[in-house]
Scaffold this motif. Structure first.
Motif, PDB file in Angstrom:
ATOM      1  N   SER A  74       0.881  -1.263  -0.015  1.00  0.00           N
ATOM      2  CA  SER A  74       0.244  -0.166   0.474  1.00  0.00           C
ATOM      3  C   SER A  74       0.815   0.946  -0.020  1.00  0.00           C
ATOM      4  O   SER A  74       0.328   2.676  -0.981  1.00  0.00           O
ATOM      5  N   ILE A 125       8.049   0.950   0.620  1.00  0.00           N
ATOM      6  CA  ILE A 125       9.491  -0.591  -0.218  1.00  0.00           C
ATOM      7  C   ILE A 125       7.761  -1.243  -1.631  1.00  0.00           C
ATOM      8  O   ILE A 125       8.633  -2.131  -2.348  1.00  0.00           O
ATOM      9  N   LEU A 129      -1.696  -7.414  -1.084  1.00  0.00           N
ATOM     10  CA  LEU A 129      -2.535  -7.606   0.366  1.00  0.00           C
ATOM     11  C   LEU A 129      -1.888  -6.835   2.006  1.00  0.00           C
ATOM     12  O   LEU A 129      -0.765  -6.819   2.607  1.00  0.00           O
ATOM     13  N   SER A 130      -2.853  -5.665   2.334  1.00  0.00           N
ATOM     14  CA  SER A 130      -2.597  -4.646   2.780  1.00  0.00           C
ATOM     15  C   SER A 130      -3.850  -4.095   3.585  1.00  0.00           C
ATOM     16  O   SER A 130      -4.767  -4.554   2.883  1.00  0.00           O
ATOM     17  N   ARG A 171      -4.632  -1.414   3.243  1.00  0.00           N
ATOM     18  CA  ARG A 171      -5.106  -0.165   3.221  1.00  0.00           C
ATOM     19  C   ARG A 171      -4.717  -0.477   1.816  1.00  0.00           C
ATOM     20  O   ARG A 171      -3.235  -1.470   1.252  1.00  0.00           O
ATOM     21  N   ASP A 191      -5.645  -7.766   6.646  1.00  0.00           N
ATOM     22  CA  ASP A 191      -5.282  -8.144   8.497  1.00  0.00           C
ATOM     23  C   ASP A 191      -4.048  -8.860   8.422  1.00  0.00           C
ATOM     24  O   ASP A 191      -4.988  -9.882   9.044  1.00  0.00           O
ATOM     25  N   LEU A 192      -2.893  -8.624   8.049  1.00  0.00           N
ATOM     26  CA  LEU A 192      -2.172 -10.119   8.311  1.00  0.00           C
ATOM     27  C   LEU A 192      -2.100 -10.455  10.103  1.00  0.00           C
ATOM     28  O   LEU A 192      -1.127 -11.324  10.400  1.00  0.00           O
ATOM     29  N   ALA A 222       5.599  -7.347   4.648  1.00  0.00           N
ATOM     30  CA  ALA A 222       5.275  -6.175   5.651  1.00  0.00           C
ATOM     31  C   ALA A 222       5.626  -6.131   6.348  1.00  0.00           C
ATOM     32  O   ALA A 222       5.828  -7.256   7.144  1.00  0.00           O
ATOM     33  N   GLN A 273       5.606  -5.118  10.869  1.00  0.00           N
ATOM     34  CA  GLN A 273       5.099  -3.733  12.067  1.00  0.00           C
ATOM     35  C   GLN A 273       5.829  -3.306  12.659  1.00  0.00           C
ATOM     36  O   GLN A 273       7.182  -4.366  13.394  1.00  0.00           O
ATOM     37  N   VAL A 303      11.532  -9.420   3.237  1.00  0.00           N
ATOM     38  CA  VAL A 303      12.258  -8.417   3.442  1.00  0.00           C
ATOM     39  C   VAL A 303      12.643  -8.051   4.708  1.00  0.00           C
ATOM     40  O   VAL A 303      11.347  -8.356   5.848  1.00  0.00           O
ATOM     41  N   GLY A 304      13.852  -7.809   4.898  1.00  0.00           N
ATOM     42  CA  GLY A 304      14.144  -8.035   6.775  1.00  0.00           C
ATOM     43  C   GLY A 304      15.329  -6.729   7.058  1.00  0.00           C
ATOM     44  O   GLY A 304      14.012  -6.048   7.081  1.00  0.00           O
ATOM     45  N   TYR A 322      10.705  -5.500  17.751  1.00  0.00           N
ATOM     46  CA  TYR A 322      11.276  -5.741  15.726  1.00  0.00           C
ATOM     47  C   TYR A 322      12.503  -5.989  15.154  1.00  0.00           C
ATOM     48  O   TYR A 322      12.395  -6.706  14.342  1.00  0.00           O
ATOM     49  N   PHE A 338      18.442   2.511   6.119  1.00  0.00           N
ATOM     50  CA  PHE A 338      17.472   3.786   6.610  1.00  0.00           C
ATOM     51  C   PHE A 338      16.981   3.779   5.085  1.00  0.00           C
ATOM     52  O   PHE A 338      17.341   4.387   4.503  1.00  0.00           O
ATOM     53  N   THR A 339      15.807   3.359   4.850  1.00  0.00           N
ATOM     54  CA  THR A 339      14.406   3.900   3.643  1.00  0.00           C
ATOM     55  C   THR A 339      13.978   4.825   3.981  1.00  0.00           C
ATOM     56  O   THR A 339      13.154   4.903   4.803  1.00  0.00           O
ATOM     57  N   MET A 373       7.378   4.065   7.400  1.00  0.00           N
ATOM     58  CA  MET A 373       7.824   3.283   8.594  1.00  0.00           C
ATOM     59  C   MET A 373       8.626   4.156   9.685  1.00  0.00           C
ATOM     60  O   MET A 373       8.644   4.514  10.416  1.00  0.00           O
ATOM     61  N   LEU A 374       9.588   4.806   8.652  1.00  0.00           N
ATOM     62  CA  LEU A 374      11.279   5.298   8.988  1.00  0.00           C
ATOM     63  C   LEU A 374      11.358   6.684   9.367  1.00  0.00           C
ATOM     64  O   LEU A 374      10.504   6.825  10.475  1.00  0.00           O
TER      65      LEU A 374
HETATM   66  N1  LIG Z   1      11.991   2.419   5.735  1.00  0.00           N
HETATM   67  C1  LIG Z   1      13.647   1.800   6.667  1.00  0.00           C
HETATM   68  O1  LIG Z   1      14.142   2.053   6.845  1.00  0.00           O
HETATM   69  C2  LIG Z   1      13.248   0.144   6.769  1.00  0.00           C
HETATM   70  C3  LIG Z   1      14.550  -0.429   7.202  1.00  0.00           C
HETATM   71  C4  LIG Z   1      14.460  -1.912   6.876  1.00  0.00           C
HETATM   72  C5  LIG Z   1      13.964  -2.344   7.403  1.00  0.00           C
HETATM   73  N2  LIG Z   1      12.871  -1.920   6.243  1.00  0.00           N
HETATM   74  C6  LIG Z   1      11.659  -2.949   5.826  1.00  0.00           C
HETATM   75  O2  LIG Z   1      10.760  -2.893   4.777  1.00  0.00           O
HETATM   76  C7  LIG Z   1       9.927  -3.322   4.959  1.00  0.00           C
HETATM   77  C8  LIG Z   1       8.317  -2.850   4.404  1.00  0.00           C
HETATM   78  O3  LIG Z   1       8.439  -1.017   4.938  1.00  0.00           O
HETATM   79  P1  LIG Z   1       8.668   0.260   4.814  1.00  0.00           P
HETATM   80  O4  LIG Z   1       9.561   1.105   5.008  1.00  0.00           O
HETATM   81  O5  LIG Z   1       7.923  -0.457   3.199  1.00  0.00           O
HETATM   82  O6  LIG Z   1       7.241   0.542   5.176  1.00  0.00           O
HETATM   83  P2  LIG Z   1       6.030   1.041   5.215  1.00  0.00           P
HETATM   84  O7  LIG Z   1       6.012   2.182   3.734  1.00  0.00           O
HETATM   85  O8  LIG Z   1       5.674   2.189   6.373  1.00  0.00           O
HETATM   86  O9  LIG Z   1       5.040   0.169   4.702  1.00  0.00           O
HETATM   87  C9  LIG Z   1       4.983  -1.259   5.748  1.00  0.00           C
HETATM   88  C10 LIG Z   1       3.823  -2.117   5.158  1.00  0.00           C
HETATM   89  O10 LIG Z   1       3.373  -3.227   5.922  1.00  0.00           O
HETATM   90  C11 LIG Z   1       2.249  -3.478   5.783  1.00  0.00           C
HETATM   91  N3  LIG Z   1       1.227  -3.762   6.696  1.00  0.00           N
HETATM   92  C12 LIG Z   1       1.757  -3.741   8.648  1.00  0.00           C
HETATM   93  N4  LIG Z   1       1.164  -4.096   9.216  1.00  0.00           N
HETATM   94  C13 LIG Z   1      -0.035  -4.968   8.402  1.00  0.00           C
HETATM   95  C14 LIG Z   1      -0.742  -5.854   8.569  1.00  0.00           C
HETATM   96  N5  LIG Z   1      -1.545  -6.017  10.358  1.00  0.00           N
HETATM   97  N6  LIG Z   1      -1.220  -6.212   7.835  1.00  0.00           N
HETATM   98  C15 LIG Z   1      -1.076  -6.158   6.388  1.00  0.00           C
HETATM   99  N7  LIG Z   1      -0.678  -5.426   6.091  1.00  0.00           N
HETATM  100  C16 LIG Z   1       0.636  -4.728   7.073  1.00  0.00           C
HETATM  101  C17 LIG Z   1       1.484  -1.518   5.933  1.00  0.00           C
HETATM  102  O11 LIG Z   1      -0.379  -1.906   4.964  1.00  0.00           O
HETATM  103  P3  LIG Z   1      -0.950  -1.238   5.572  1.00  0.00           P
HETATM  104  O12 LIG Z   1      -0.680  -0.076   6.668  1.00  0.00           O
HETATM  105  O13 LIG Z   1      -2.156  -0.437   4.573  1.00  0.00           O
HETATM  106  O14 LIG Z   1      -2.297  -2.705   6.317  1.00  0.00           O
HETATM  107  C18 LIG Z   1       2.291  -1.631   4.743  1.00  0.00           C
HETATM  108  O15 LIG Z   1       1.989  -1.648   3.009  1.00  0.00           O
HETATM  109  C19 LIG Z   1       9.283  -3.701   6.249  1.00  0.00           C
HETATM  110  O16 LIG Z   1      10.265  -5.071   6.813  1.00  0.00           O
HETATM  111  C20 LIG Z   1      10.545  -3.136   7.091  1.00  0.00           C
HETATM  112  O17 LIG Z   1      10.725  -3.772   7.927  1.00  0.00           O
HETATM  113  C21 LIG Z   1      12.233  -0.808   6.398  1.00  0.00           C
END
Ligand SMILES: NC(=O)c1ccc[n+]([C@@H]2O[C@H](COP(=O)([O-])OP(=O)(O)OC[C@H]3O[C@@H](n4cnc5c(N)ncnc54)[C@H](OP(=O)(O)O)[C@@H]3O)[C@@H](O)[C@H]2O)c1
Length: 233
Positions: free
Chosen positions: A10, A13, A31-32, A34, A47-48, A77, A79, A124-125, A139, A171-172, A176-177
């Motif tokens: 949604s 990444i 699958l999310s 939103r 909802d996962l 996805a 949390q 995706v770790g 986390y 850091f992306t 989430m960040l």
């Molecule tokens: N951003 C960073 O700096 C960073 C760094 C290291 C790793 N990562 C990893 O990269 C991956 C993607 O993260 P992102 O940074 O792109 O985060 P993001 O923009 O916040 O996206 C997180 C995604 O997870 C989904 N999600 C969370 N809880 C959910 C649930 N209960 N059911 C269904 N979907 C759920 C959200 O969808 P909905 O809210 O629409 O359900 C959203 O699409 C994650 O595994 C994260 O740990 C990110």
């Protein structure tokens, strides 16, 4: 047909990865909770944290997989909560593990046996799959668990013609960040300065690596760090 199934497309990444796969002519399923705003993506609102929601999504996906020559199943996805080893109650830990670990297993149990040869099962770790920082206890724990899942997946799928890998972003610049660090430009710049290029990673850069990993079975079992050369703390 070529198919990509992505959890959490949604935003961030996952959305950037959906965009890439669409551009390559793949059918893309998100699958999310939103919807993914990319036109052409099939949204399965899910909802996962809910078994019923996951089961219903998998029922819808099985005929899609049966009609696919190759599938990328991407567990993206997650949390993220702020907690510590001495302040993380077990209900909160269970909730994070439910989404980040148990849901991944539930989807694998239902979809993995159906994946055709040539498919990939990617996770995706995070940089925090192999190290820890303060203040991200649940986390860090879940990201280490995803590393174990990927390694076990590699061993258990020997000879099946399906490869796996763990893509570990640094850091992306995503929701989430920003939720974690806020939008103060000084803080954002300080986080960006923690790698060799002095900037945050764009979601599309991680998406490019994911798509590449899908197309290259030689990386089976690999942990692929993508952090622009993060400075050691
Ligand atoms: N951003 C960073 O700096 C960073 C760094 C290291 C790793 N990562 C990893 O990269 C991956 C993607 O993260 P992102 O940074 O792109 O985060 P993001 O923009 O916040 O996206 C997180 C995604 O997870 C989904 N999600 C969370 N809880 C959910 C649930 N209960 N059911 C269904 N979907 C759920 C959200 O969808 P909905 O809210 O629409 O359900 C959203 O699409 C994650 O595994 C994260 O740990 C990110």
């Amino acid at each position: 047909m070529l198919t990509a199934i992505i959890t959490g497309a949604s935003v961030g990444i996952g959305q950037a990865t959906a965009q890439r796969f669409l551009g390559m002519g793949y059918r893309v399923y998100n699958l999310s909770r939103r919807p993914c705003p990319e036109p052409g993506v099939e949204n399965i609102i899910c909802d996962l944290a809910s078994d019923a929601s996951i089961n219903s999504a998998c029922r819808r996906l099985l005929p899609v997989i049966a009609d696919s020559a190759k599938v990328c199943l991407l567990h993206n996805a997650s949390q993220m909560r702020k907690d510590t080893a001495d302040h993380c109650n077990s209900d909160s830990l269970r909730a994070v593990l439910e989404t980040n670990v148990v849901a991944v297993n539930s989807i694998n149990q239902q979809l993995l046996p159906a994946l055709p040869k040539g498919s990939s099962l990617l996770y995706v770790g995070s940089t925090l799959s192999e190290k820890a920082v303060a203040g991200s206890f649940s986390y860090v724990l879940s990201k280490h668990a995803q590393l174990g899942m990927m390694r076990a997946t590699c061993q258990d799928l020997m000879g099946k013609g399906i490869h796996t890998a763990l893509i570990c972003p640094g850091f992306t610049d995503t929701e989430m960040l920003r939720t974690h660090i806020g939008n103060n430009p000084e803080v954002v710049a300080a986080i960006g300065s923690m790698n060799a290029y002095g900037r945050l990673i764009e979601p599309g850069e991680i998406a490019g690596l994911i798509v590449w990993a899908h197309g290259n079975p030689v990386i089976n079992g690999a942990v692929l760090h993508a952090n622009l050369g993060q400075k050691e703390a």
